[in-house]
Every structure is written in structure tokens, then in C-alpha cells.
Design an enzyme around this catalytic site. Structure first.
Site, mmCIF file in Angstrom:
data_model
loop_
_atom_site.group_PDB
_atom_site.id
_atom_site.type_symbol
_atom_site.label_atom_id
_atom_site.label_comp_id
_atom_site.label_asym_id
_atom_site.label_seq_id
_atom_site.Cartn_x
_atom_site.Cartn_y
_atom_site.Cartn_z
ATOM 1 N N ASN A 12 0.866 -1.190 0.000
ATOM 2 C CA ASN A 12 0.000 0.000 0.000
ATOM 3 C C ASN A 12 0.897 1.232 0.000
ATOM 4 O O ASN A 12 1.471 1.590 1.025
ATOM 5 C CB ASN A 12 -0.900 -0.035 1.251
ATOM 6 C CG ASN A 12 -1.720 1.238 1.404
ATOM 7 O OD1 ASN A 12 -1.800 2.062 0.483
ATOM 8 N ND2 ASN A 12 -2.325 1.409 2.571
ATOM 9 N N TRP A 13 0.986 1.864 -1.153
ATOM 10 C CA TRP A 13 1.891 3.025 -1.284
ATOM 11 C C TRP A 13 1.354 4.263 -0.572
ATOM 12 O O TRP A 13 2.057 5.250 -0.443
ATOM 13 C CB TRP A 13 2.099 3.361 -2.762
ATOM 14 C CG TRP A 13 2.820 2.342 -3.565
ATOM 15 C CD1 TRP A 13 3.307 1.135 -3.135
ATOM 16 C CD2 TRP A 13 3.150 2.435 -4.962
ATOM 17 N NE1 TRP A 13 3.913 0.478 -4.172
ATOM 18 C CE2 TRP A 13 3.825 1.257 -5.307
ATOM 19 C CE3 TRP A 13 2.927 3.398 -5.955
ATOM 20 C CZ2 TRP A 13 4.296 1.012 -6.604
ATOM 21 C CZ3 TRP A 13 3.382 3.163 -7.235
ATOM 22 C CH2 TRP A 13 4.063 1.979 -7.559
ATOM 23 N N LYS A 14 0.080 4.247 -0.228
ATOM 24 C CA LYS A 14 -0.573 5.442 0.339
ATOM 25 C C LYS A 14 -0.370 6.613 -0.630
ATOM 26 O O LYS A 14 -0.339 6.387 -1.843
ATOM 27 C CB LYS A 14 -0.065 5.705 1.762
ATOM 28 C CG LYS A 14 -0.183 4.431 2.637
ATOM 29 C CD LYS A 14 0.007 4.649 4.102
ATOM 30 C CE LYS A 14 -0.174 3.319 4.826
ATOM 31 N NZ LYS A 14 -0.100 3.424 6.282
ATOM 32 N N HIS A 104 -9.544 1.080 5.176
ATOM 33 C CA HIS A 104 -8.236 1.302 5.802
ATOM 34 C C HIS A 104 -8.419 2.249 6.985
ATOM 35 O O HIS A 104 -9.241 3.169 6.934
ATOM 36 C CB HIS A 104 -7.250 1.892 4.784
ATOM 37 C CG HIS A 104 -5.847 1.887 5.302
ATOM 38 N ND1 HIS A 104 -5.387 2.845 6.169
ATOM 39 C CD2 HIS A 104 -4.830 1.017 5.119
ATOM 40 C CE1 HIS A 104 -4.132 2.558 6.489
ATOM 41 N NE2 HIS A 104 -3.773 1.454 5.866
ATOM 42 N N GLU A 106 -6.821 4.696 7.947
ATOM 43 C CA GLU A 106 -6.657 6.121 7.617
ATOM 44 C C GLU A 106 -7.929 6.680 6.989
ATOM 45 O O GLU A 106 -8.239 7.861 7.149
ATOM 46 C CB GLU A 106 -5.420 6.296 6.714
ATOM 47 C CG GLU A 106 -4.147 6.128 7.530
ATOM 48 C CD GLU A 106 -2.956 5.576 6.773
ATOM 49 O OE1 GLU A 106 -2.914 5.661 5.535
ATOM 50 O OE2 GLU A 106 -2.039 5.049 7.448
ATOM 51 N N GLU A 174 -5.060 -4.971 10.611
ATOM 52 C CA GLU A 174 -4.053 -3.936 10.845
ATOM 53 C C GLU A 174 -4.343 -3.235 12.168
ATOM 54 O O GLU A 174 -5.189 -2.315 12.213
ATOM 55 C CB GLU A 174 -4.088 -2.890 9.718
ATOM 56 C CG GLU A 174 -3.745 -3.444 8.362
ATOM 57 C CD GLU A 174 -3.193 -2.356 7.432
ATOM 58 O OE1 GLU A 174 -2.070 -2.544 6.940
ATOM 59 O OE2 GLU A 174 -3.856 -1.331 7.228
ATOM 60 N N GLY A 180 2.634 2.347 10.882
ATOM 61 C CA GLY A 180 3.582 3.452 10.775
ATOM 62 C C GLY A 180 4.312 3.769 12.063
ATOM 63 O O GLY A 180 4.978 4.799 12.159
ATOM 64 N N SER A 220 3.748 -2.038 10.360
ATOM 65 C CA SER A 220 5.200 -2.079 10.563
ATOM 66 C C SER A 220 5.837 -3.409 10.132
ATOM 67 O O SER A 220 6.795 -3.881 10.757
ATOM 68 C CB SER A 220 5.556 -1.730 12.021
ATOM 69 O OG SER A 220 5.121 -0.407 12.315
ATOM 70 N N GLY A 241 2.981 -1.001 4.344
ATOM 71 C CA GLY A 241 2.951 0.428 4.026
ATOM 72 C C GLY A 241 4.351 0.934 3.715
ATOM 73 O O GLY A 241 4.872 0.743 2.610
ATOM 74 N N GLY A 242 4.988 1.555 4.696
ATOM 75 C CA GLY A 242 6.294 2.205 4.497
ATOM 76 C C GLY A 242 7.314 1.335 3.770
ATOM 77 O O GLY A 242 7.980 1.802 2.834
HETATM 78 P P1 13P Z 1 3.169 0.499 7.748
HETATM 79 O O1 13P Z 1 3.673 -0.777 7.097
HETATM 80 O O2 13P Z 1 3.896 1.717 7.262
HETATM 81 O O3 13P Z 1 3.076 0.375 9.223
HETATM 82 O O4 13P Z 1 1.665 0.721 7.211
HETATM 83 C C1 13P Z 1 0.763 -0.316 7.308
HETATM 84 C C2 13P Z 1 -0.443 0.030 6.523
HETATM 85 O O5 13P Z 1 -1.193 0.907 6.883
HETATM 86 C C3 13P Z 1 -0.668 -0.705 5.266
HETATM 87 O O6 13P Z 1 -1.958 -0.492 4.802
#
Ligand code: 13P
Length: 262
Positions: A12-14, A104, A106, A174, A180, A220, A241-242
Site C-alpha cells: 500500500n503506497w498510500k 483502511h 486512515e 491492521e 507506521g 510495521s 505500508g512504508g
Molecule cells: P506500515 O507498514 O507503514 O506500518 O503501514 C501499514 C499500513 O497501513 C498498510 O496499509
């Protein structure tokens, strides 16, 4: 239950990488996995770029016959009409998008998406032949008040309210406190909630569909911890994510079966 589930590693590149950056990134990622002779039938890998990148990535995947999967980060609950700024699942299907994130954390927190919105979006994904990746997870506060499983299980029940039990879905657990933060859940914590989610699926969609549904862990995830999650019987992949924005790191996560001693 016999486990026939193909692991899925989803990036997930966000809101990162524009369409030009996305082309270079996907090309390099595909090369890196090709060099390593990655077998996509053993571990599926997919990227979830921003909407503005999707056409570029689709064109590249198609032209170079790349086996990476393509996902979107959101979709509208509606199919078309006066919904300024929204993107229809119909448009995503036309771009050969296979997966779409729904709910998600967010989106739940920053865009006030509640369980009824999530259920409507899951239904929209199903109508357009997309596989919703239904994100569920508890906050640190929920964890303290209700334990780890109650909120994710309730969110899953609500998300599936409007689709038939035959709908193909992916579930992503999640924990909000792990996203994050650099502080991933332990493999045991992830397994405990993923097992509870699978039991909920048995109730909602039946034993066979529950056994076939992939449940991912997210929060993470990195190359150094993926193997520990993947050893758990109810964890079928990761939503990253990251670490999905670093080609070597993401390729290494996809190649978790080759990790030794982690
Ligand atoms: P991180 O891997 O950066 O913690 O993000 C997880 C995430 O929200 C994937 O959708």
C-alpha cells in the site's frame, strides 16, 4: 481445514510516488523479483498505487507481461453520478485492477468512514468484479478496553453485511497502533486475532469459504519480521505500508520463504 491459500504480499503506497515515479518503481521491482527467479504462483505480490498512477502501471504490467498484481486504495460506494472527487469501481475494473482496499484505518479516521460506508464499498467492489481487501483493526484504546479481537471481528461482520457469502474477499488485520509506528504486533498477537477473524468467517460465509480466504497482517511489516508472521497458521500474507516504498525491502518481503534464521 486444509490450507490451500496462496500468500499475498500487498504494497500500500498510500499517497506516495507520482505516475512517472510509479513506472520506474514497478519496472525495478519486477526486475529485482525476476533476477531472484521469484515464483508468483507460490507468493502473490501486488502494488496499490494512488489513482493517478493506475493507468501507467496497468500499461506497464500489460506491455511487459509482468505478474505483479494491481490494486487501488479506495473506491466509491456509488457506481456513477454526481459524486465529485470519487472514483467508481467500474473505472477500476476497466483498468484491470484486481484488488481494492476498503476501510483502511486512515480512511476510517481521516474520512469518517464508518462500518456502513465500508459495507457499501465492499458491495460496490463485489458488483464490479474487484476483490475487496477489507481492513480491520483496533486502536490502542480499543485494545485496552476490549482486548485485541472484539473490534476487528465486529468490523468484519459489519463489512460483510451486504455481500453474498460467495464473494471473494481478502481480510487485512491492521492494529491501528502498529501502523507506521515501527512497533509491529508480535507474531503471536497477529495469529490470535487472525484466528478469531477466521472463526468469524466460518460463521458468516461457512467453513469452505473461510478456509479459502486470505487474512493478511499489516502494521510495521518489514523484511526482518515477515518470516515470523508467515509461520503462523492463520496469517496468509501482509499489507505493507512504508516498507513497500523501498524496492529491495519490498522484494525481500515478497521472498520471505527464502529467509533463513529470522
Ligand atoms: P506500515 O507498514 O507503514 O506500518 O503501514 C501499514 C499500513 O497501513 C498498510 O496499509
Amino acid at each position: 481445514m486444509v490450507n490451500t491459500r496462496t500468500p499475498l504480499i500487498a504494497g500500500n503506497w498510500k499517497m506516495n510516488l507520482d505516475h512517472l515515479q510509479s513506472i520506474a518503481f514497478v519496472q525495478k521491482l519486477a526486475w529485482s523479483l525476476k533476477d531472484a527467479k521469484h515464483d508468483y504462483t507460490a507468493v502473490e505480490a501486488a502494488v496499490f498505487p494512488p489513482f493517478t498512477d493506475i493507468r501507467s502501471v496497468q500499461t506497464l504490467l500489460d506491455a511487459d507481461k509482468l505478474e505483479l498484481g494491481l490494486g487501488a486504495q479506495d473506491l466509491s460506494a456509488a457506481d456513477s453520478g454526481a459524486y465529485t472527487g470519487e472514483v467508481s469501481g467500474a473505472f477500476l475494473s476497466k483498468l484491470d485492477v484486481r484488488y481494492v482496499l476498503v476501510g483502511h484505518s486512515e480512511r476510517r479516521t481521516m474520512h469518517a468512514e464508518d462500518d456502513s460506508v465500508v459495507a457499501a464499498k465492499v458491495a460496490a467492489a463485489h458488483r464490479h468484479g474487484l476483490v475487496p481487501v477489507i481492513c480491520v483493526g483496533e486502536t490502542a484504546d480499543d485494545l485496552e478496553k476490549h482486548g485485541a479481537s472484539a473490534v476487528p471481528v465486529a468490523q468484519l461482520h459489519a463489512a460483510l453485511a451486504e455481500v453474498p457469502s460467495s464473494a471473494e474477499i481478502v481480510v487485512a488485520y491492521e492494529p491501528v497502533w502498529a501502523i507506521g509506528s515501527g512497533q509491529a504486533a508480535t507474531a503471536e498477537q497477529a495469529e490470535q486475532v487472525c484466528a478469531a477473524l477466521r472463526s468469524a468467517l466460518v460463521e458468516i460465509v461457512g467453513v469452505d469459504a473461510a478456509a479459502a480466504t486470505r487474512i493478511l497482517y499489516g502494521g510495521s511489516v518489514k523484511a526482518a519480521n515477515i518470516a515470523s508472521f508467515m509461520r503462523e497458521p492463520n496469517v496468509d500474507g501482509a499489507l505493507v505500508g512504508g516498507a513497500s516504498l523501498d524496492i529491495d525491502e519490498f522484494a525481500s518481503i515478497v521472498r520471505f520463504p527464502h529467509h533463513v534464521g529470522t
